[in-house]
Motif scaffolding. Structure first.
Motif, mmCIF file in Angstrom:
data_model
loop_
_atom_site.group_PDB
_atom_site.id
_atom_site.type_symbol
_atom_site.label_atom_id
_atom_site.label_comp_id
_atom_site.label_asym_id
_atom_site.label_seq_id
_atom_site.Cartn_x
_atom_site.Cartn_y
_atom_site.Cartn_z
ATOM 1 N N ASN A 1 0.850 -1.187 0.000
ATOM 2 C CA ASN A 1 0.000 0.000 0.000
ATOM 3 C C ASN A 1 0.887 1.239 0.000
ATOM 4 O O ASN A 1 2.053 1.153 -0.374
ATOM 5 C CB ASN A 1 -0.959 -0.024 1.203
ATOM 6 C CG ASN A 1 -0.235 -0.219 2.526
ATOM 7 O OD1 ASN A 1 0.949 0.091 2.658
ATOM 8 N ND2 ASN A 1 -0.937 -0.737 3.514
ATOM 9 N N ASP A 2 0.346 2.373 0.449
ATOM 10 C CA ASP A 2 1.128 3.608 0.406
ATOM 11 C C ASP A 2 2.259 3.621 1.432
ATOM 12 O O ASP A 2 3.182 4.424 1.322
ATOM 13 C CB ASP A 2 0.215 4.820 0.637
ATOM 14 C CG ASP A 2 -0.719 5.059 -0.534
ATOM 15 O OD1 ASP A 2 -0.494 4.455 -1.596
ATOM 16 O OD2 ASP A 2 -1.682 5.842 -0.395
ATOM 17 N N ILE A 3 2.194 2.751 2.432
ATOM 18 C CA ILE A 3 3.258 2.677 3.440
ATOM 19 C C ILE A 3 4.224 1.545 3.129
ATOM 20 O O ILE A 3 5.436 1.719 3.189
ATOM 21 C CB ILE A 3 2.648 2.482 4.851
ATOM 22 C CG1 ILE A 3 1.834 3.720 5.253
ATOM 23 C CG2 ILE A 3 3.731 2.212 5.878
ATOM 24 C CD1 ILE A 3 1.179 3.607 6.616
ATOM 25 N N ILE A 4 3.696 0.383 2.782
ATOM 26 C CA ILE A 4 4.521 -0.792 2.484
ATOM 27 C C ILE A 4 4.740 -0.872 0.974
ATOM 28 O O ILE A 4 3.791 -1.070 0.216
ATOM 29 C CB ILE A 4 3.845 -2.086 2.980
ATOM 30 C CG1 ILE A 4 3.439 -1.961 4.448
ATOM 31 C CG2 ILE A 4 4.761 -3.272 2.763
ATOM 32 C CD1 ILE A 4 4.582 -1.761 5.394
ATOM 33 N N PRO A 5 5.978 -0.727 0.496
ATOM 34 C CA PRO A 5 6.240 -0.820 -0.949
ATOM 35 C C PRO A 5 5.804 -2.168 -1.506
ATOM 36 O O PRO A 5 5.913 -3.205 -0.832
ATOM 37 C CB PRO A 5 7.765 -0.650 -1.045
ATOM 38 C CG PRO A 5 8.155 0.048 0.217
ATOM 39 C CD PRO A 5 7.197 -0.416 1.264
ATOM 40 N N GLU A 6 5.309 -2.146 -2.725
ATOM 41 C CA GLU A 6 4.775 -3.364 -3.341
ATOM 42 C C GLU A 6 5.825 -4.460 -3.447
ATOM 43 O O GLU A 6 5.531 -5.644 -3.313
ATOM 44 C CB GLU A 6 4.201 -3.038 -4.720
ATOM 45 C CG GLU A 6 3.445 -4.176 -5.361
ATOM 46 C CD GLU A 6 2.802 -3.764 -6.668
ATOM 47 O OE1 GLU A 6 2.023 -4.564 -7.221
ATOM 48 O OE2 GLU A 6 3.072 -2.646 -7.145
ATOM 49 N N GLY A 7 7.081 -4.080 -3.679
ATOM 50 C CA GLY A 7 8.128 -5.082 -3.868
ATOM 51 C C GLY A 7 8.645 -5.711 -2.590
ATOM 52 O O GLY A 7 9.404 -6.684 -2.646
ATOM 53 N N MET A 8 8.253 -5.191 -1.425
ATOM 54 C CA MET A 8 8.811 -5.686 -0.173
ATOM 55 C C MET A 8 8.480 -7.158 0.066
ATOM 56 O O MET A 8 9.309 -7.919 0.566
ATOM 57 C CB MET A 8 8.301 -4.831 0.996
ATOM 58 C CG MET A 8 8.904 -5.191 2.337
ATOM 59 S SD MET A 8 8.352 -4.113 3.683
ATOM 60 C CE MET A 8 9.130 -2.566 3.228
ATOM 61 N N PHE A 9 7.267 -7.590 -0.283
ATOM 62 C CA PHE A 9 6.850 -8.974 -0.051
ATOM 63 C C PHE A 9 6.535 -9.702 -1.360
ATOM 64 O O PHE A 9 5.715 -10.608 -1.385
ATOM 65 C CB PHE A 9 5.628 -9.004 0.874
ATOM 66 C CG PHE A 9 5.920 -8.523 2.262
ATOM 67 C CD1 PHE A 9 6.566 -9.334 3.172
ATOM 68 C CD2 PHE A 9 5.575 -7.238 2.643
ATOM 69 C CE1 PHE A 9 6.847 -8.885 4.454
ATOM 70 C CE2 PHE A 9 5.845 -6.782 3.915
ATOM 71 C CZ PHE A 9 6.491 -7.604 4.834
ATOM 72 N N GLU A 10 7.213 -9.293 -2.422
ATOM 73 C CA GLU A 10 6.944 -9.899 -3.724
ATOM 74 C C GLU A 10 7.270 -11.389 -3.722
ATOM 75 O O GLU A 10 6.470 -12.217 -4.176
ATOM 76 C CB GLU A 10 7.740 -9.184 -4.811
ATOM 77 C CG GLU A 10 7.398 -9.651 -6.208
ATOM 78 C CD GLU A 10 8.057 -8.801 -7.276
ATOM 79 O OE1 GLU A 10 7.757 -9.008 -8.459
ATOM 80 O OE2 GLU A 10 8.869 -7.918 -6.927
ATOM 81 N N SER A 11 8.431 -11.780 -3.177
ATOM 82 C CA SER A 11 8.802 -13.200 -3.150
ATOM 83 C C SER A 11 7.863 -13.983 -2.241
ATOM 84 O O SER A 11 7.525 -15.140 -2.540
ATOM 85 C CB SER A 11 10.243 -13.352 -2.688
ATOM 86 O OG SER A 11 10.421 -12.800 -1.391
ATOM 87 N N LYS B 1 10.495 -4.844 9.987
ATOM 88 C CA LYS B 1 9.506 -5.199 11.011
ATOM 89 C C LYS B 1 8.752 -3.975 11.520
ATOM 90 O O LYS B 1 7.524 -3.976 11.569
ATOM 91 C CB LYS B 1 10.194 -5.910 12.174
ATOM 92 C CG LYS B 1 9.244 -6.327 13.294
ATOM 93 C CD LYS B 1 9.963 -7.054 14.417
ATOM 94 C CE LYS B 1 10.777 -6.096 15.248
ATOM 95 N NZ LYS B 1 11.326 -6.738 16.461
ATOM 96 N N ALA B 2 9.476 -2.922 11.880
ATOM 97 C CA ALA B 2 8.827 -1.733 12.443
ATOM 98 C C ALA B 2 7.888 -1.097 11.434
ATOM 99 O O ALA B 2 6.781 -0.672 11.778
ATOM 100 C CB ALA B 2 9.877 -0.731 12.904
ATOM 101 N N LEU B 3 8.336 -1.024 10.174
ATOM 102 C CA LEU B 3 7.497 -0.426 9.133
ATOM 103 C C LEU B 3 6.239 -1.251 8.912
ATOM 104 O O LEU B 3 5.137 -0.706 8.733
ATOM 105 C CB LEU B 3 8.293 -0.313 7.833
ATOM 106 C CG LEU B 3 7.565 0.327 6.647
ATOM 107 C CD1 LEU B 3 7.196 1.769 6.967
ATOM 108 C CD2 LEU B 3 8.426 0.271 5.391
ATOM 109 N N PHE B 4 6.378 -2.577 8.953
ATOM 110 C CA PHE B 4 5.218 -3.440 8.731
ATOM 111 C C PHE B 4 4.209 -3.291 9.865
ATOM 112 O O PHE B 4 2.999 -3.183 9.625
ATOM 113 C CB PHE B 4 5.663 -4.898 8.618
ATOM 114 C CG PHE B 4 4.556 -5.829 8.214
ATOM 115 C CD1 PHE B 4 4.197 -5.972 6.883
ATOM 116 C CD2 PHE B 4 3.854 -6.564 9.158
ATOM 117 C CE1 PHE B 4 3.175 -6.818 6.504
ATOM 118 C CE2 PHE B 4 2.833 -7.418 8.796
ATOM 119 C CZ PHE B 4 2.487 -7.544 7.461
#
Length: 919
Positions: A231-241, A294-297
């Motif tokens: 979303n606007d906080i979590i970049p789309e590529g962070m959990f792509e794998s 972790k903190a960002l999530f």
């Protein structure tokens, strides 16, 4: 905007989530269910701008009269069926979303480049598929809605959060917008603005309950799903794998669904069938590959929790232990060892408690099971609370010592008994001396603090250990933050002084507490006076600068600065405060770490901001950081500078006014971070812009004088301040002679034609002629206006003027509103197509008489707007055009090149020198 891929998923994969509803019917049902309660819809205005801007022409700077008419029709339609509207606008860009903001601005830059390429190739406006909203649309929409009597609010944080909170807390009919985040928030119903038919008031309601049913998850799972998708906080590529792993193990892949649809189904399946098995038992980082994010999530998940809401995905700490009794009641089998264990009965809960045998006394001792190791731990009974406490055996004395469990590490910590309170106190074992040191728990941070006994007062005093010297330092408790602050002992007076640790050198500096702000400020020791002087830490250099306190005003300023300035001084931010903690603060608490220290002034600025009555003023005073989105500017046309540079000197003087630069003090004011979009700016970092000294007759007035004083002569001081921001103090009399609503426009044009040396007399005539002709034209005539072709330079000039009008809003707000806002609202002084027409005519060499339409008929025209001098509307309609010719000549003289404008050319020259470096 919103959750990645969710909008397409809802439209293609789960269309049953969307239900056609009618607002009139919903309002009637709401009134019957809640008698006496007016049906209210919360409108996310930023999502609605594209829907509201219905004019066919958008390239020339905006059809503002037509747009205002569309807004009025929108409001009337809902009012007619008894529905109340509350409009929310974005008031800030949160730091967690800055990267996303930058990403969109750079994308918009590419779109604008294609637009100008199309204009130069085809000499016409591109199709609606390349539509770009006119500059300043969001800003002026606020004032348009307020003038229509609507409640309009500006957010102090992310607007969608405030929209969702308001809708939930006020039992609203629903939210009107276009953002899939509203499917994630557990709030009132969400309606689509893009599907709204204004004639029938039919639209589509997106049901989050049906979405959960389709995905086999609960409402409480939606924030987790949104963050895993991006979303606007979590970049789309962070959990792509991670998403592809979910897809590879997903056994119900739908062949008729697209790839993104199957990914959403797979992630939801993983949540319901894998993660839910350990919900409440394991932390998210134990179940998901969060790594350093972790903190960002966690923050991303928490951002969807409205006031009073909790997430089951946040690990719940185990509750306290039960009371024990030593009587053996029965035997039980331990589930891990499968061995029988003696039991005693707890008299309170009547439940069985396991026992172990003490090898020395051969007596049974109650046990509890360690949640981490699953092993039995001996317990003793607290004589005060009668509760069982785990024990630890001292390897030296072989004696049992009570143990408490550290909530963070989950490990047992030995305890000793406080002789005064008779309560157990945790102990820390010194690795050097092997001796136990008592520990007390900080009530705020919940962390243990070492304790030493003061030999004089016999009271326990907190201690911290220097990691370098291994020595203990006494701590004092800060009265505001409730945090422990190290103390050093003054060699002369033997008294303890608080100490702060420099973030770079890690050395301790003494601290003094200011009686006004109650904040700790580092101190600098003057050897010759043996006195401590407060220090201010600059954010750029991280170096401390000694400060002096003005005895009359009790304000703090760096030594060497002018002690006579009377404006508000910046607060020195404690370098030890974690920035994440600041972000999590409530808006009211954020005021304690603002650029301006006067709480009364900040309260007024905040109120104007929330009520959407000002622009950027509170952002400057609170965070010292502002932004401006894209403008229709041709990156390949180097003759016209970007509006970001053209109006920067004005903003710099506003910074000086708001942040306390005053006379000769602009250089001591803090810099302001500007995120302004212009060609060549990659937006990796903000531009650090320093305030610029103002030149105002009689000196720079204070904000209290401008904002709070109601004396008769103060309005003149406010106007002096406004003209000082444009460096036009010497043109005061000429501008005062111009009637409304042209006074503000003439001020802006005078500044523009001094600042930008590539503007010519034909440009000036076009600007003035369109403003004069606009007063007598009805909206329908402006709609029917046809242009011969579109000129790229005229497009940029139109946007440049509109950005100037938004700058006027900023200056007028900062100076205490010397002018009415309506005098520089674009629907009163500017029309994009009309300006474009006058520009093309002026380029062809048309006379002034032709520009002011001397042969135009006078019938069927709108009367002059409010604020125009009585009788001038009729004169403007004179078929001879005499009055308009006289007025355009008069205004041209007012803005003419011979007008003395001290400081203007210097600013322009400086701007040209600075531009290459900033680009």
């Amino acid at each position: 905007m919103g959750v990645r891929g969710l909008q397409g998923f809802v439209g293609s994969t789960c269309p049953h989530i969307c239900t056609v509803v009618n607002f009139k019917e919903l309002a009637e049902h709401h009134r019957s269910k809640h008698p006496g309660c007016t049906p209210t819809i919360v409108v996310d205005a930023m999502c609605c701008l594209r829907y509201w801007y219905t004019p066919e022409s958008w390239i020339c700077g905006g059809q503002w009269r037509e747009y205002f008419s569309a807004l009025r029709d929108f409001v009337k339609t809902f009012t007619a069926v008894g529905i109340r509207l509350i409009f929310f606008f974005d008031g800030t860009v949160e730091q967690d979303k800055r990267d996303e903001w930058v990403k969109r601005r750079l994308k918009n830059n590419r779109e604008i480049s294609r637009i100008f390429h199309y204009i130069k190739s085809h000499k016409e406006q591109p199709g609606r598929n390349m539509f770009f909203i006119p500059s300043g649309l969001a800003i002026f929409t606020r004032f348009a809605l307020k003038s229509l009597g609507q409640e309009t609010l500006c957010s102090l944080q992310e607007a969608d959060y405030e929209v969702a909170s308001y809708g939930l807390q006020n039992n609203c009919l629903g939210i009107l917008g276009e953002d899939t985040d509203y499917l994630i928030y557990d709030t009132c119903p969400y309606f689509s603005i893009s599907e709204l038919c204004l004639d029938s008031l039919d639209t589509v309601m997106l049901c989050r309950e049906k979405l959960c049913e389709s995905l086999d998850i609960s409402l409480a799972d939606l924030p987790l799903l949104a963050c895993l998708l991006g979303n606007d906080i979590i970049p789309e590529g962070m959990f792509e794998s991670f998403r592809y792993k979910c897809l590879s193990s997903y056994t119900s892949v739908k062949e008729n669904f697209d790839k993104k649809g199957n990914i959403i189904l797979a992630v939801a399946d993983h949540i319901s069938k894998v993660l839910r098995l350990h919900q409440g038992e394991k932390k998210l980082e134990e179940m998901l590959p969060l790594g350093p994010n972790k903190a960002l999530f966690y923050k991303g998940v928490a951002s969807y929790l409205l006031p009073g809401q909790k997430s089951p995905w946040f690990f719940q700490k185990p509750k306290g232990l039960i009371t024990l009794d030593k009587e053996v009641g029965s035997m039980s089998s331990a589930p891990e060892s499968k061995q029988e264990v003696p039991m005693c009965t707890d008299p309170e809960s009547k439940q069985g408690v396991p026992l172990c045998t003490d090898p020395d006394s051969k007596q049974g001792i109650p046990m509890c099971t360690d949640a981490e190791s699953k092993q039995g731990v001996p317990m003793c009974t607290d004589p005060e609370s009668k509760q069982g406490v785990p024990m630890w055996t001292n390897p030296e004395s072989k004696q049992g010592v009570p143990v408490c469990t550290d909530p963070e590490s989950k490990q047992g910590v030995p305890m000793c008994t406080d002789p005064e309170s008779k309560q157990g106190v945790p102990m820390w074992t010194n690795p050097e001396s092997k001796q136990g040191v008592p520990v007390c728990t900080d009530p705020e941070s919940k962390q243990g603090v070492l304790v030493s006994t003061d030999p004089d007062s016999k009271q326990a005093v907190p201690v911290c250990i220097d990691p370098g010297s291994k020595e203990g330092f006494l701590l004092c408790t800060h009265p505001e933050s409730k945090q422990g602050v190290p103390m050093c002992t003054h060699p002369e007076f033997k008294q303890g002084d608080p100490v702060c640790t420099h973030p770079e050198s890690t050395q301790g500096d003494p601290v003094c507490t200011y009686p006004e702000s109650k904040q700790g400020v580092p101190m600098y020791a003057y050897s010759e006076y043996r006195q401590g002087v407060p220090m201010c830490t600059y954010s750029e250099s991280k170096q401390g600068v000694p400060m002096c306190t003005h005895t009359e005003f009790k304000q703090k300023s760096p030594l060497g600065a002018d002690p006579e300035f009377k404006l508000e001084a910046p607060i020195c931010t404690n370098p030890g405060i974690n920035q994440e903690d600041l972000v999590n603060m409530e808006p009211e608490i954020k005021q304690q770490v603002t650029m301006v220290s006067d709480p009364e002034i900040l309260k007024i600025a905040r109120a104007h901001h929330v009520q959407a009555e000002s622009y950027l003023v509170y952002n400057i005073m609170s965070s010292g950081e502002i932004e401006c989105s894209n403008t229709l500017e041709d990156a390949l046309d180097q003759a016209l500078p970007s509006q970001a540079f053209v109006y920067r000197p004005v903003r710099q003087r506003v910074y000086s006014l708001l942040l306390g630069g005053g006379e000769d003090g602009a250089s001591t004011c803090p810099t302001v971070k500007e995120w302004f979009v212009y060609s060549g700016n990659p937006l990796r970092h903000p531009d650090l812009v320093r305030p610029l000294q103002m030149n105002i007759p009689g000196g720079t007035p204070s904000l209290k004088l401008l904002w709070l004083n109601q004396d008769a002569g103060i309005q003149a001081r406010r106007l002096d301040a406004l003209l000082g921001c444009f460096d036009l103090s010497s043109s005061r009399e000429e501008l005062q002679a111009v009637e409304n609503p042209f006074k503000a426009l003439c001020c802006l044009l005078t500044y523009l034609f001094v600042q930008v040396d590539t503007l010519c007399l034909e440009d000036l005539h076009a600007f003035i002629a369109q403003a004069l002709c606009l007063q007598g034209k009805p909206t329908v005539q402006l709609i029917d206006l046809q242009l011969d072709y579109i000129d790229a330079r005229a497009v940029q000039l139109g946007s440049l003027l509109v950005r100037g009008l938004t700058t006027l809003v900023l200056v007028n707000s900062a100076c205490g509103f010397p002018w009415r806002m309506s005098d520089f609202m674009p629907w009163n002084v500017f029309d994009g197509k009309l300006f474009h027409q006058k520009y093309l005519q002026s380029e062809k060499g048309c006379t002034v008489e032709a520009l002011v339409e001397q042969n135009a008929g006078g019938g069927g025209r709108d009367p002059a707007p409010t604020g125009r001098a009585p009788g001038t509307a009729g004169q403007a309609q004179d078929s001879t055009g005499g009055f308009r010719v006289q007025e355009i000549d008069s205004m041209s003289l007012t803005i003419g090149e011979d007008t003395p404008l001290p400081g203007g050319p210097t600013d322009a020259h400086q701007l040209e020198e600075d531009r290459p470096a900033r680009r």
